[in-house]
Structure formats: structure tokens, C-alpha cells
Design an enzyme around this catalytic site. Structure first.
Site: not given
Length: 642
Positions: A313, A428, A431, A443, A473, A478, A495, A563, A566
Site C-alpha cells: 500500500g 491507526s 477516524k 480501528k 497521494g 481526495v 460531499t 457519505r 462521514e
């Protein structure tokens, strides 16, 4: 021969127009021949001047051999000092110094020959005045020749008809700005034309630099871009403080100027390799990086075996790159995504050929698979970056959030403790603080389990947690999403007009991970000074303008509504949570409430069983029982909060 080849091609194969600026350089031998002809002209001119000043002295030139002697000695020293070796259109002070030294040495030798002939043969070979005048004319003529060639080349290049070239200004008037302008101007193939410079200073209105006008910031503030007769501005962002850069960019975008960024001239060392691209939003959001003394970090990884989960990742792969710089004995990279794992394998084997890598395709929820990996390796460090992080997807699939984010973390943590891993660092998210969605709550549960395991009897592993905001990135962030939307012509979807987020760079985030793994003593949750939050609407507008487009005209901005799960504002600390300082001013330790291991372990086993047998309402109900501050937002699970 290349010069004659270019001329021949133009006459017989081209369009009968000779582009002087495309001729690479005059052959070195031809330069020496031209210089020799100029020496002869200088000698004849000197003789003529002497004859006018003293008619009888012209006889001192005498035979032809005297002239051959003067020119021959001069040519000899020109060869010694290689005055012909430089590319004329790039002549510098060093080239002129070589001409002077060759002339000076020739003068000394010829004067010595003159004295020798006079002493032993009582003959005046030539007058001293002739030598002085000759060498003064020679130096002047050779210098003018190079200056003229250089100017003719630049004039020819500037007069090339190329209507596609963008007219740009250079930001700054210092040495770096001049070097940048010179590098761009000397590359005939780039699509840009330098038309001037722009600076903060107000005392340069009448001055010129490289024959180009200098504009002040005040002039730009009071006029539009037509006044500057420019399409854009070129800058070297690395040379400008971030705050000042942001102010300049805001002004340029307000005036409708395209903002370009150039690679460092020193970095590439060649004008042909300088790269120019549109300024990216990452260049503006980049904050001052953390400065870490790497001795402790290096000691923690040097000749050690390291496991990195989620290693394919965006965060995990950067951790791999940074860890590999410290020459570990082995790096095991675990990821369940096949294609990214293969891509990072190709990259790492090329970049770090001496490092022992092992690439494992596997799922962290598979306990037996993980146990085999731990049995075969004596890990000193485990970096746990594997997780599901997409908020709406986890809201729709809470079972998977439990399976990977909670069960996967439990598996890794238990095995790390059992196999006496020195340090376990879990990544972590912000959020997890006062979560409003399943992803954040899962999490937070993982945080509670890792913290509690630290205090379990017999445990020697140091369990450390780090919380991040949004990473520039990273996969699913976003900014790449907005870039794709802008490239497609819009619309850019947001959003909510008031939504804000914190941002940090991937290298910055990973440096924090390595530092946390070194400084932590076990049980800590580290949070990072993320700076000021960024309004996403302003971010989108800026990205559109940096692309040379106009928001809501060229690219529409559409608001789609929050969303599921969110929230408008992300938090790094829970309500009422205290922080403790660390030895790094940007890193703080969070004092979050914790649980006893027996309690959290019972909860975790129960929610894992529910995720395997029950529906998603029951899964989330249990998650809210574990994380009492979990209040759903804009989600079907809000009914559970009532």
C-alpha cells in the site's frame, strides 16, 4: 563535420531555411583555424598602426619568418591552454581567461626571444611596441569573436517563429532565478519563452536582467496579466519558503497566470534535462518535514529482521523503502493484493538489490498462515499497516472491517507477543477518535486491544500506536480523485461545502512511524501536529486553477452530500483527552482511556463470532458496545444510537 552536414541537409533536403540555433557547435579545429586567421589580421593591423606612428619601424617586421614566429608562438600557447575547446555560444569568464593567459605567455616568450637576438646577434627582431599593440588587438578581437557568436546565436534563437511557445516570467531575480532563466532560454526545444522576471522588490522598475524587464509584485497586484504580456510564471518551489510560495501562487491564480515549477538546474546538471511541469497542489500542502536524528532509528533496524503488513500500500510501501535504507538483515512484506505486491517487488529488487526481501501474498485474518511466517523468521520489528480504510465501503461491509481491522490486528499482536518481537507499531487513524463510522470504530477497537496486551502478564513486546490524518497521494485519498475528475473535464464532486481535513505527506507519515517505533516504550498512542486543517472546497478550486482552468466555468463543482459515516471535521484526540510532550515538538503522546486485557479480549472474541454468524446490525451493535463514544452519522446504524 556536423556543421557542414547541417548546412548540406538544409540546402538539399530541408525547406531552404537555415536554423542557426539548431547547429550544436562549430568543430574545434575550425575554431582554431578562425582564431589563427584573426591572429594574422591582428598582426597586420598592428604593423599598420606602427608604420603610421613610426614609418621607419615597419622595416623591423622584415622577413616573413618574423610574422610566422609571432603567430606560431601564439598558436602554440592557444593549443596549450585549449582556448578553442569550449562551445563558443556558452563562453564564460574562464574562456576569456584562457585567451588572456595564452596571449600573455606568448608575449613573454617572444619578448625573451627579442632580447636573446639583440644580445647575441645585435639585431632588433621587432619593436616592443609592436608586441604590446599586437597582443592588445589579439585579445580584443578573439574576445569580440566569441561575444558576437554568442549574441548571434541568441538572437537567431529568439527570432525563431514558434507561436506555440508560452510566454512566462521567472519568479525572483537572484542567482537561482538567473540560472533557471538561462537554462530554459538555452534549450531551443522547450515550449516556453522567457519574457521577464517578477520580484518583491520595488527598486527594479527600470532595471533589466538578461535583457528582460523586471516587474514588481506591486505592479502585478495593480494590473492584469496583459500588462505583463505573459501567460504564466515559472518558479523553483524548493528555493521558496512555503508561506511565501502560497502567497505568490494565490496572486498568480487570481490574475489568471499559469503557475509552473522547474526541476533544479543543479540536480540535473544539464540545461537539456531541466523539467517543467504545472505546480501541483502537493507542492503547496507540503509542510516542513520532521527532522529526525536517524542514529537511533538506524540502530533499531540495522541487521534486524522486519515484518511490514500492508507493505504494497501507499503507507506500507514507503515504510519498506525507508526501512531498507538502514540495511536490515531481512524485510518480509505481507499483503493480500496481488498486483501491487508484484509491482513493489519489481521496484525494491531494482532499488535495493543487496537487501534480502521476502514477498508474501496472504491475509492477516488467517492465523495459521501468520503463525508459519512468525515461526520461520525471528522478527525484531513489526509494522502493521494492513487495514481496510474506505469509510463508505466499511459502512456497507462491517463484517470485513471486523475480520481485517480487528481480528487481523489481534492475530498479529498475539503472535508478536508470543514470539518475543521487540516492537510492534500499529498505524491507526484520526477516524478512530470519537468515531462516526464502522471503519473508525474498528480501528479504535484494535487500538484498545493492542494497548491492553501491553500490560498482559509475560508480555515483553512494546506495542506502539500512531494516529494519522489524511495522507497526500495515498490510495483512495481526495487529491488523486480530484485530479482524475479534472483530467476528464469535471465535474469535481465534494460531499459538503464546509468539510475540512488535515493533510500530511507520505514520507512525513512514515518518518513518524519509524520514530514512534524507536521512542515508544510500550502502550503509547502517538499523535502528530497536523498543522491547520484544509477546507476541501478551497482545495478543489485551487487544483482547478493550477490546471489553468476556471472553477464553475471550465470545471463544475458539484456537492453530493455527506457519505455514510462521514463527518465534517476530523479529530486527533478524544474529548477530554490529555497529551504529553515528547522530545520532538511535532509528536505528542495521547492519554486515551484503556481497558483491561481480559475485558477487551472477551469483547473482541465476541464480535469476531458475531461477524461470522450474524447480520450487520448485530455486528455494529456490538461494536458500539465496545467503543462507547461511537455515534453513527448519516448512516443506517443511527437507529442503534437511539
Amino acid at each position: 563535420m556536423k556543421l557542414f552536414h547541417n548546412i548540406k541537409s538544409t540546402i538539399y533536403e530541408g525547406d531552404n531555411s537555415m536554423n542557426i540555433s539548431n547547429i550544436r557547435y562549430i568543430p574545434r579545429l575550425l575554431v582554431l583555424v578562425i582564431d589563427t586567421v584573426l591572429l594574422l589580421v591582428s598582426l597586420l593591423s598592428s604593423s599598420y598602426i606602427i608604420s603610421k606612428l613610426s614609418p621607419e619601424s615597419v622595416l623591423n617586421l622584415g622577413n616573413l619568418y618574423k610574422g610566422v614566429l609571432i603567430v606560431g608562438v601564439n598558436v602554440f600557447f592557444m593549443i596549450v591552454f585549449r582556448t578553442y575547446a569550449g562551445i563558443i555560444r556558452h563562453s564564460t569568464f574562464v574562456d576569456l581567461l584562457k585567451i588572456f593567459l595564452s596571449n600573455f605567455c606568448a608575449f613573454i616568450v617572444l619578448y625573451a626571444v627579442k632580447i636573446f637576438v639583440f644580445v647575441y646577434y645585435h639585431e632588433i627582431l621587432f619593436l616592443p611596441s609592436l608586441l604590446f599593440i599586437y597582443f592588445a588587438i589579439t585579445f580584443t578581437v578573439l574576445t569580440l569573436f566569441r561575444i558576437c557568436v554568442k549574441e548571434v546565436y541568441h538572437i537567431a534563437k529568439e527570432n525563431e517563429i514558434n507561436t506555440a511557445k508560452k510566454r512566462i516570467l521567472i519568479l525572483g531575480i537572484g542567482q537561482e532565478a538567473v540560472a533557471l532563466a538561462t537554462a530554459v532560454g538555452e534549450n531551443a526545444h522547450n515550449p516556453y519563452e522567457i519574457v521577464g522576471f517578477i520580484t518583491q522588490r520595488k527598486d527594479s522598475k527600470r532595471a533589466k536582467l538578461l535583457s528582460k524587464k523586471i516587474y514588481s509584485k506591486h505592479q502585478l497586484e495593480n494590473h492584469d496579466k496583459d500588462y505583463l504580456k505573459a501567460d504564466g510564471v515559472l518558479l523553483d518551489g524548493a528555493k521558496i519558503p512555503k508561506k511565501e510560495l502560497s502567497e505568490w501562487v494565490n496572486l498568480f491564480l487570481e490574475k489568471g497566470l499559469l503557475v509552473l515549477k522547474a526541476s533544479s538546474v543543479e540536480k540535473y546538471g544539464s540545461n537539456e534535462n531541466i523539467r517543467i511541469r504545472n505546480l501541483q497542489i502537493e507542492d503547496l500542502l507540503n509542510r516542513k518535514p520532521i527532522v529526525i536524528k536517524n542514529e537511533a532509528v538506524e540502530e533499531r533496524h540495522h541487521h534486524k529482521s522486519v515484518l511490514i503488513t500492508g507493505g504494497a500500500g501507499s503507507i506500507g510501501s514507503e515504510i519498506v523503502r525507508q526501512v531498507s535504507c538502514f540495511k536490515p538483515s531481512k524485510v518480509v512484506i505481507l499483503d493480500q493484493s496481488e498486483s501491487p505486491l508484484y509491482e513493489i517487488e519489481l521496484e525494491l529488487k531494482e532499488t535495493f538489490p543487496d537487501i534480502n526481501f521476502e514477498f508474501i501474498l496472504g491475509d492477516i485474518s488467517n492465523y495459521d498462515r501468520l503463525r508459519t511466517i512468525f515461526e520461520q523468521n525471528e522478527f525484531s520489528m513489526v509494522y502493521h499497516a494492513a487495514a481496510y480504510k474506505h469509510v463508505p465501503l466499511m459502512e456497507e461491509n462491517p463484517h470485513e472491517a471486523i475480520r481485517v481491522n480487528i481480528k487481523g490486528t489481534k492475530n498479529l499482536a498475539i503472535l508478536s507477543s508470543e514470539y518475543k518481537v521487540n516492537r510492534f507499531v500499529m498505524i491507526s487513524t484520526d477516524k478512530a477518535v470519537n468515531p462516526t463510522n464502522v471503519m473508525g470504530a474498528s480501528k479504535r477497537t484494535a487500538e484498545l486491544f493492542v494497548q491492553a496486551l501491553q500490560e498482559k502478564d509475560g508480555n515483553t513486546t512494546k506495542f506502539i500506536t500512531t494516529r494519522f490524518g489524511n495522507v497526500l497521494g495515498s490510495n483512495g485519498s481526495v487529491i488523486p480523485h480530484f485530479k482524475k475528475q479534472i483530467e476528464k473535464g469535471g465535474p469535481v464532486t465534494i460531499t459538503h461545502p464546509d468539510i475540512v481535513r488535515y493533510f500530511m505527506t507520505i514520507p512525513e507519515a512514515c518518518e513518524l512511524v519509524l520514530q514512534a517505533g524507536t521512542m515508544g516504550q510500550g502502550g503509547e498512542i502517538y499523535v502528530f501536529d497536523m498543522g491547520e486543517p484544509v477546507k476541501i472546497l478551497n482545495l478543489a478550486k485551487r487544483m482547478i486553477k493550477l490546471s489553468g482552468l476556471v472553477p464553475d466555468e471550465d470545471i463544475k463543482i458539484v456537492f453530493t452530500g455527506l457519505r455514510p459515516g462521514e463527518k465534517l471535521y476530523e479529530e486527533l484526540l478524544s474529548d477530554g483527552t490529555k497529551t504529553l510532550p515528547t522530545h520532538h515538538e511535532k509528536i505528542m503522546r495521547s492519554k486515551d482511556p484503556s481497558m483491561r486485557f481480559t475485558d477487551i479480549n472477551k469483547f473482541v472474541e465476541e464480535i469476531i463470532n458475531i461477524a461470522e454468524t450474524e447480520g450487520k446490525i448485530e455486528v455494529v451493535r456490538m461494536l458500539k458496545k465496545i467503543v462507547k463514544e461511537f455515534k453513527s452519522n448519516n448512516s443506517e446504524f443511527e437507529i442503534l444510537d437511539k
